[in-house]
Motif scaffolding. Structure first.
Motif, PDB file in Angstrom:
ATOM      1  N   UNK A   1       0.827  -1.205   0.000  1.00  0.00           N
ATOM      2  CA  UNK A   1       0.000   0.000   0.000  1.00  0.00           C
ATOM      3  C   UNK A   1       0.860   1.253   0.000  1.00  0.00           C
ATOM      4  N   UNK A   2       1.924   1.244   0.783  1.00  0.00           N
ATOM      5  CA  UNK A   2       2.808   2.393   0.864  1.00  0.00           C
ATOM      6  C   UNK A   2       3.545   2.622  -0.457  1.00  0.00           C
ATOM      7  N   UNK A   3       3.990   1.526  -1.091  1.00  0.00           N
ATOM      8  CA  UNK A   3       4.737   1.650  -2.330  1.00  0.00           C
ATOM      9  C   UNK A   3       3.854   2.119  -3.487  1.00  0.00           C
ATOM     10  N   UNK A   4       2.598   1.702  -3.494  1.00  0.00           N
ATOM     11  CA  UNK A   4       1.694   2.044  -4.590  1.00  0.00           C
ATOM     12  C   UNK A   4       1.214   3.492  -4.535  1.00  0.00           C
ATOM     13  N   UNK A   5       1.364   4.132  -3.381  1.00  0.00           N
ATOM     14  CA  UNK A   5       0.792   5.459  -3.183  1.00  0.00           C
ATOM     15  C   UNK A   5       1.330   6.463  -4.211  1.00  0.00           C
ATOM     16  N   UNK A   6       0.391   7.160  -4.855  1.00  0.00           N
ATOM     17  CA  UNK A   6       0.705   8.258  -5.787  1.00  0.00           C
ATOM     18  C   UNK A   6       1.531   7.815  -6.988  1.00  0.00           C
ATOM     19  N   UNK A   7       1.358   6.576  -7.427  1.00  0.00           N
ATOM     20  CA  UNK A   7       2.096   6.095  -8.596  1.00  0.00           C
ATOM     21  C   UNK A   7       1.143   5.723  -9.726  1.00  0.00           C
ATOM     22  N   UNK A   8       1.593   5.943 -10.948  1.00  0.00           N
ATOM     23  CA  UNK A   8       0.826   5.570 -12.148  1.00  0.00           C
ATOM     24  C   UNK A   8       1.207   4.140 -12.528  1.00  0.00           C
ATOM     25  N   UNK A   9       0.425   3.171 -12.051  1.00  0.00           N
ATOM     26  CA  UNK A   9       0.765   1.748 -12.192  1.00  0.00           C
ATOM     27  C   UNK A   9       0.241   1.225 -13.532  1.00  0.00           C
ATOM     28  N   UNK A  10       1.134   0.670 -14.330  1.00  0.00           N
ATOM     29  CA  UNK A  10       0.775   0.127 -15.642  1.00  0.00           C
ATOM     30  C   UNK A  10       0.477  -1.362 -15.586  1.00  0.00           C
ATOM     31  N   UNK A  11       1.124  -2.057 -14.666  1.00  0.00           N
ATOM     32  CA  UNK A  11       0.963  -3.517 -14.545  1.00  0.00           C
ATOM     33  C   UNK A  11       1.444  -3.931 -13.162  1.00  0.00           C
ATOM     34  N   UNK A  12       0.789  -4.925 -12.579  1.00  0.00           N
ATOM     35  CA  UNK A  12       1.292  -5.467 -11.318  1.00  0.00           C
ATOM     36  C   UNK A  12       0.915  -6.933 -11.205  1.00  0.00           C
ATOM     37  N   UNK A  13       1.695  -7.651 -10.400  1.00  0.00           N
ATOM     38  CA  UNK A  13       1.404  -9.047 -10.132  1.00  0.00           C
ATOM     39  C   UNK A  13       2.042  -9.455  -8.811  1.00  0.00           C
ATOM     40  N   UNK A  14       1.503 -10.516  -8.230  1.00  0.00           N
ATOM     41  CA  UNK A  14       1.947 -10.907  -6.904  1.00  0.00           C
ATOM     42  C   UNK A  14       1.971 -12.421  -6.783  1.00  0.00           C
ATOM     43  N   UNK A  15       3.008 -12.938  -6.134  1.00  0.00           N
ATOM     44  CA  UNK A  15       3.092 -14.339  -5.759  1.00  0.00           C
ATOM     45  C   UNK A  15       3.221 -14.408  -4.237  1.00  0.00           C
ATOM     46  N   UNK A  16       3.409 -15.579  -3.700  1.00  0.00           N
ATOM     47  CA  UNK A  16       3.478 -15.743  -2.248  1.00  0.00           C
ATOM     48  C   UNK A  16       4.610 -14.929  -1.649  1.00  0.00           C
ATOM     49  N   UNK A  17       5.770 -14.880  -2.322  1.00  0.00           N
ATOM     50  CA  UNK A  17       6.952 -14.215  -1.767  1.00  0.00           C
ATOM     51  C   UNK A  17       7.274 -12.867  -2.397  1.00  0.00           C
ATOM     52  N   UNK A  18       6.725 -12.609  -3.594  1.00  0.00           N
ATOM     53  CA  UNK A  18       7.206 -11.459  -4.358  1.00  0.00           C
ATOM     54  C   UNK A  18       6.056 -10.670  -4.965  1.00  0.00           C
ATOM     55  N   UNK A  19       6.104  -9.359  -4.799  1.00  0.00           N
ATOM     56  CA  UNK A  19       5.152  -8.437  -5.422  1.00  0.00           C
ATOM     57  C   UNK A  19       5.935  -7.556  -6.400  1.00  0.00           C
ATOM     58  N   UNK A  20       5.368  -7.344  -7.594  1.00  0.00           N
ATOM     59  CA  UNK A  20       6.017  -6.493  -8.581  1.00  0.00           C
ATOM     60  C   UNK A  20       5.007  -5.567  -9.234  1.00  0.00           C
ATOM     61  N   UNK A  21       5.468  -4.372  -9.575  1.00  0.00           N
ATOM     62  CA  UNK A  21       4.612  -3.456 -10.340  1.00  0.00           C
ATOM     63  C   UNK A  21       5.480  -2.629 -11.290  1.00  0.00           C
TER      64      UNK A  21
END
Length: 417
Positions: A393-413
């Protein structure tokens, strides 16, 4: 026998070179291979020489003079009388560099790059070796190109492990100090090759593997491996210990403290790796060993900038299936594009690419003949290992996200810069 690696930031000036002795004293080290990078931002300066040379710009002489003057300034401070033989040795290297440019017939950027940028390491290690000798620390200077043998994949060469190990065992003493270069090697015809940008860490791993070193220490301008780049993320913390596996994951996703290739040879022989501060060498830093828990167990943040988000779909809206994907990855390999993220659906396929060899535009033209192509350049790829909801939530704040995905250990955007 230990392996110490000093990066460009740690030997960027007179105090940095002098501090090598401080590290040896504080760690009580007398038997070591000392691997040294080019000083400061000299690799960048030599890249500018390559650019000016191949583009026949009028700034070539100025860029060469910068290389010469930078090192002479350090020499004059380290060797006050001005008559030390190191001055002549550095003059010879500068002359060799100029001769290399005069005699070169190739217009292949990668080849010319490797023949030029190697002088950064050759000069820096000569200065460090001669200063150690001047201060009473006997050592042997060795040209890494006589030791580490590779194929001729310039700028990203593959090591010939059998030949390299034979050379290092034969030529490197296990007693006393040896000074050699990171990053550089040579092919079967003895032309210079390099191991990829930031490859000096990898060189340290190669030497350690070949001599079965007791440990490798990488001396940095940070206290160790942090859970994020302090230039990008706030309130970062020191990771006191991590496993080889965790370090490889962090390196794969782009953590800059440890070179991705460095860990593989160390893991095979279970050689401990320490990442420590050259400013405070007595501090513990970070240890990387087999099977260690991540301490403290907290989210780890990584960002890779200047990436390319490529989205493909078939022109006739047919499925993107194994044949298409296989063809695409073959193209990525041929054009030397590193894939950092993959996401696909029935009719679309998206990847985040690292175009470090500037070949994407050639590939783009080829892809448009077969696929509907959407391309977004200059994006940033953020990764969180061991992500929590609060961290995301903190990392996503105020960002223009084009793509994101998440697994058990790793989140990427992927974020528009």
């Amino acid at each position: 026998m230990k392996v110490f690696k000093f990066g460009g930031a740690s030997v960027k000036d007179v105090k940095g070179v002098q501090n090598v002795i401080n590290v040896l004293q504080k760690t009580d080290t007398s038997n070591a291979i000392i691997i040294v990078s080019a000083m400061g931002k000299i690799t960048n300066a030599l890249e500018q020489v390559v650019h000016n040379y191949l583009n026949q710009t009028t700034e070539l002489k100025d860029s060469l003079d910068y290389i010469k003057n930078y090192h002479q300034g350090i020499l004059r401070e380290l060797f006050k009388n001005g008559r030390h033989p190191v001055f002549e040795k550095i003059e010879v290297f500068i002359s060799d560099l100029e001769t290399t440019l005069d005699r070169n017939k190739s217009t292949q950027y990668d080849y010319v790059y490797d023949q030029v940028v190697c002088y950064g390491e050759l000069i820096s290690t000569t200065i460090v070796s001669e200063y150690l000798l001047d201060q009473g620390y006997k050592n042997h200077w060795l040209d890494a190109r006589d030791l580490i043998k590779t194929d001729n994949s310039y700028r990203d060469a593959t090591v010939n492990w059998d030949k390299t190990q034979q050379n290092i065992i034969e030529k490197v003493s296990k007693i006393g100090l040896t000074v050699s270069q990171g990053f550089i090697a040579s092919d079967p015809n003895n032309f210079t090759t390099t191991l990829g940008r930031e490859g000096s860490d990898y060189s340290a791993g190669i030497f350690a593997y070949c001599i079965q070193a007791a440990s490798v220490s990488i001396w940095k301008d940070v206290p160790g491996v942090l859970n994020g780049d302090p230039r990008v993320f706030k309130n970062v913390k020191l990771l006191s210990q991590i496993s080889y596996e965790e370090a490889i994951e962090l390196a794969f996703y782009g953590a800059s403290v440890i070179h991705p290739k460095t860990l593989q040879p160390l893991q095979r022989k279970e050689i401990p790796l320490y990442v420590k501060s050259f400013i405070n060498p007595e501090n513990e830093g970070t240890s990387v060993k087999k099977g260690q828990r991540l301490i403290p167990f907290i989210p780890c943040y990584i960002v890779k900038k200047n990436q390319i988000l490529l989205s493909l779909s078939s022109l006739d809206f047919s499925f993107i299936v194994e044949d298409n994907i296989s063809e695409l990855f073959n193209l990525f390999y041929n054009y030397q594009l590193k894939v950092d993220l993959i996401q696909n659906s029935a009719i679309s396929f998206s990847v985040c690419l690292d175009d470090k060899f500037n070949t994407f535009d050639q590939l783009h033209t080829k892809l448009k003949a077969k696929f509907r192509v959407i391309c977004e350049k200059n994006v940033s790829l953020f990764t969180i290992r061991h992500a929590t909801d609060d961290a995301i939530s903190l990392l996503e704040r105020n960002k223009n996200i084009l793509l994101k995905q998440s697994t058990k250990e790793t989140y990427q955007m992927v974020v528009k810069q």
